[in-house]
Design a protein around this motif. Structure first.
Motif, short mmCIF file in Angstrom:
data_model
loop_
_atom_site.label_atom_id
_atom_site.label_comp_id
_atom_site.label_asym_id
_atom_site.label_seq_id
_atom_site.Cartn_x
_atom_site.Cartn_y
_atom_site.Cartn_z
N THR A 62 0.82 -1.23 0.00
CA THR A 62 0.00 0.00 0.00
C THR A 62 0.85 1.27 0.00
N GLY A 63 2.14 1.15 0.25
CA GLY A 63 3.00 2.33 0.32
C GLY A 63 3.14 2.87 1.73
N ARG A 64 2.35 2.36 2.65
CA ARG A 64 2.44 2.82 4.05
C ARG A 64 2.11 1.64 4.95
N ALA A 83 0.14 21.99 14.95
CA ALA A 83 0.96 22.97 15.68
C ALA A 83 1.46 24.08 14.77
N LEU A 84 1.83 23.73 13.54
CA LEU A 84 2.43 24.71 12.62
C LEU A 84 1.39 25.61 11.96
N ARG A 85 0.19 25.05 11.76
CA ARG A 85 -0.91 25.75 11.08
C ARG A 85 -0.47 26.32 9.73
N PRO A 86 -0.01 25.46 8.82
CA PRO A 86 0.47 25.94 7.53
C PRO A 86 -0.65 26.50 6.66
N SER A 87 -0.32 27.55 5.91
CA SER A 87 -1.26 28.03 4.89
C SER A 87 -1.06 27.22 3.61
N VAL A 88 0.22 26.95 3.30
CA VAL A 88 0.54 26.23 2.07
C VAL A 88 1.45 25.05 2.41
N ALA A 89 0.97 23.85 2.11
CA ALA A 89 1.75 22.63 2.35
C ALA A 89 1.91 21.89 1.02
N VAL A 90 3.09 21.28 0.84
CA VAL A 90 3.38 20.55 -0.40
C VAL A 90 3.89 19.16 -0.02
N GLU A 91 3.42 18.16 -0.77
CA GLU A 91 3.81 16.78 -0.50
C GLU A 91 4.13 16.08 -1.83
N THR A 92 5.12 15.20 -1.83
CA THR A 92 5.35 14.35 -3.00
C THR A 92 5.16 12.90 -2.58
N GLY A 93 4.47 12.11 -3.41
CA GLY A 93 4.25 10.70 -3.13
C GLY A 93 2.95 10.48 -2.38
N VAL A 94 1.88 10.22 -3.11
CA VAL A 94 0.54 10.07 -2.51
C VAL A 94 0.15 8.60 -2.44
N CYS A 95 0.30 7.91 -3.55
CA CYS A 95 -0.11 6.50 -3.68
C CYS A 95 -1.57 6.37 -3.23
N ASN A 96 -1.87 5.51 -2.27
CA ASN A 96 -3.27 5.33 -1.87
C ASN A 96 -3.79 6.46 -0.98
N GLY A 97 -2.86 7.23 -0.39
CA GLY A 97 -3.27 8.46 0.27
C GLY A 97 -3.29 8.47 1.78
N GLY A 139 7.17 -1.76 -3.92
CA GLY A 139 5.92 -2.24 -4.52
C GLY A 139 4.70 -1.38 -4.26
N ALA A 140 4.89 -0.10 -3.91
CA ALA A 140 3.74 0.76 -3.61
C ALA A 140 2.90 0.99 -4.87
N VAL A 141 1.65 0.54 -4.83
CA VAL A 141 0.76 0.66 -5.99
C VAL A 141 -0.63 1.09 -5.54
N ILE A 142 -1.42 1.54 -6.54
CA ILE A 142 -2.85 1.73 -6.29
C ILE A 142 -3.60 0.65 -7.07
N PRO A 143 -4.78 0.26 -6.57
CA PRO A 143 -5.54 -0.76 -7.29
C PRO A 143 -5.98 -0.25 -8.66
N LYS A 144 -6.15 -1.16 -9.60
CA LYS A 144 -6.67 -0.84 -10.93
C LYS A 144 -8.03 -0.14 -10.78
#
Ligand SMILES: C[S@@+](CC[C@H](N)C(=O)[O-])C[C@H]1O[C@@H](n2cnc3c(N)ncnc32)[C@H](O)[C@@H]1O
Length: 246
Positions: A62-64, A83-97, A139-144
């Motif tokens: 599942t990637g996690r 705690a940080l209360r970000p206005s703008v957050a960026v992430e790479t690598g979502v996979c199943n989420g 092997g991190a994948v999402i289902p078809k």
């Protein structure tokens, strides 16, 4: 050697949150949200529908890690965002989420902020050439039939934008569009080159006191090299996950 949960908690409170009661409160918020039960049901669907091997010879996953370890990491991600209360957050690598869902749950609880996520997904059972993904990819994948982040509950998606493509191509224009960011999390291609590239690009855009998080930091020395070069000490929030404040 694995970092014991109590040590992780102590270092997180001493080195970042400085408030043990706040951490207990964040943990309670996560537990009461129902997110973990939702992710457990989605994970059952994943294993009911996904089986087999990647083109690189590894088993699908599942990637996690789910169970205590993965959800504890999610709880720390949640706590950082609360705690940080970000206005703008960026992430790479979502996979199943899974990580995305914890970040978005915290933004919803904050009542402000937006998350921009980049993912270049691998779909279970699809045919890929040998060069489609980096050679060390697991092997991190999402289902078809599913999209990246399909496990994220509907009510958390309002503050989310998903950008499909490789981070090497998508991250620079995204950061250009966003300007200053408050939080960055890496969990995409764990090659030394890609991690170093993402850290460099994100750090330039990160505000002072913003947070940089990385998963799979034990794959190579990219995180420790980058932190050392910027005179920072990463704080662990899991066996392979750590962050530092700019
Ligand atoms: C480990 S998984 C992410 C797990 C996710 N953060 C979670 O907590 O569930 C890594 C994801 O990054 C994707 N990926 C691999 N190489 C990438 C790249 N160069 N750019 C963007 N995404 C990439 C993979 O296909 C996969 O979807």
């Amino acid at each position: 050697m694995a970092t014991a949960p109590a040590k992780v908690e102590r270092e997180f409170v001493d080195g970042f949150l400085r408030d043990a009661a706040a951490l207990a409160g964040y943990r309670r918020e996560v537990e009461e949200s129902g997110l973990i039960e939702h992710l457990e049901r989605a994970t059952t669907y994943f294993w009911d529908t996904v089986a087999g091997e990647t083109a690189r010879g590894g088993r699908y996953n599942t990637g996690r890690v789910t169970g205590r370890e993965g959800y504890d990491e999610g709880m720390y991600l949640y706590s950082i965002v609360r705690a940080l209360r970000p206005s703008v957050a960026v992430e790479t690598g979502v996979c199943n989420g899974v990580s995305t869902a914890f970040l978005l749950l915290a933004l919803k609880e904050n009542g402000s902020g937006r998350l921009y996520s980049i993912d270049y997904p691998e779909i279970a059972g699809a045919d890929y050439g040998p060069d489609e993904f980096w050679e060390g990819k697991g092997g991190a994948v999402i289902p078809k039939g599913k999209k990246p982040g399909w496990m994220i509950p509907e009510e958390l998606r309002e503050s989310w934008e998903l950008i499909l493509g490789r981070s090497q191509e998508r991250l620079p224009p995204l950061l250009e569009r966003l300007g200053e960011i408050d939080l960055f999390m890496h969990d995409s291609e764990h090659s030394y080159e890609c991690m170093s590239f993402e850290f460099g690009a994100a750090y330039d855009a990160l505000r002072v006191d913003g947070v940089l998080i990385a998963d799979d930091i034990t794959q190579n020395t990219a995180m420790s090299d980058f932190a050392t070069a910027h005179d920072r000490t990463p704080i662990p929030i899991g066996v392979k996950m750590a962050f530092f404040v700019k």
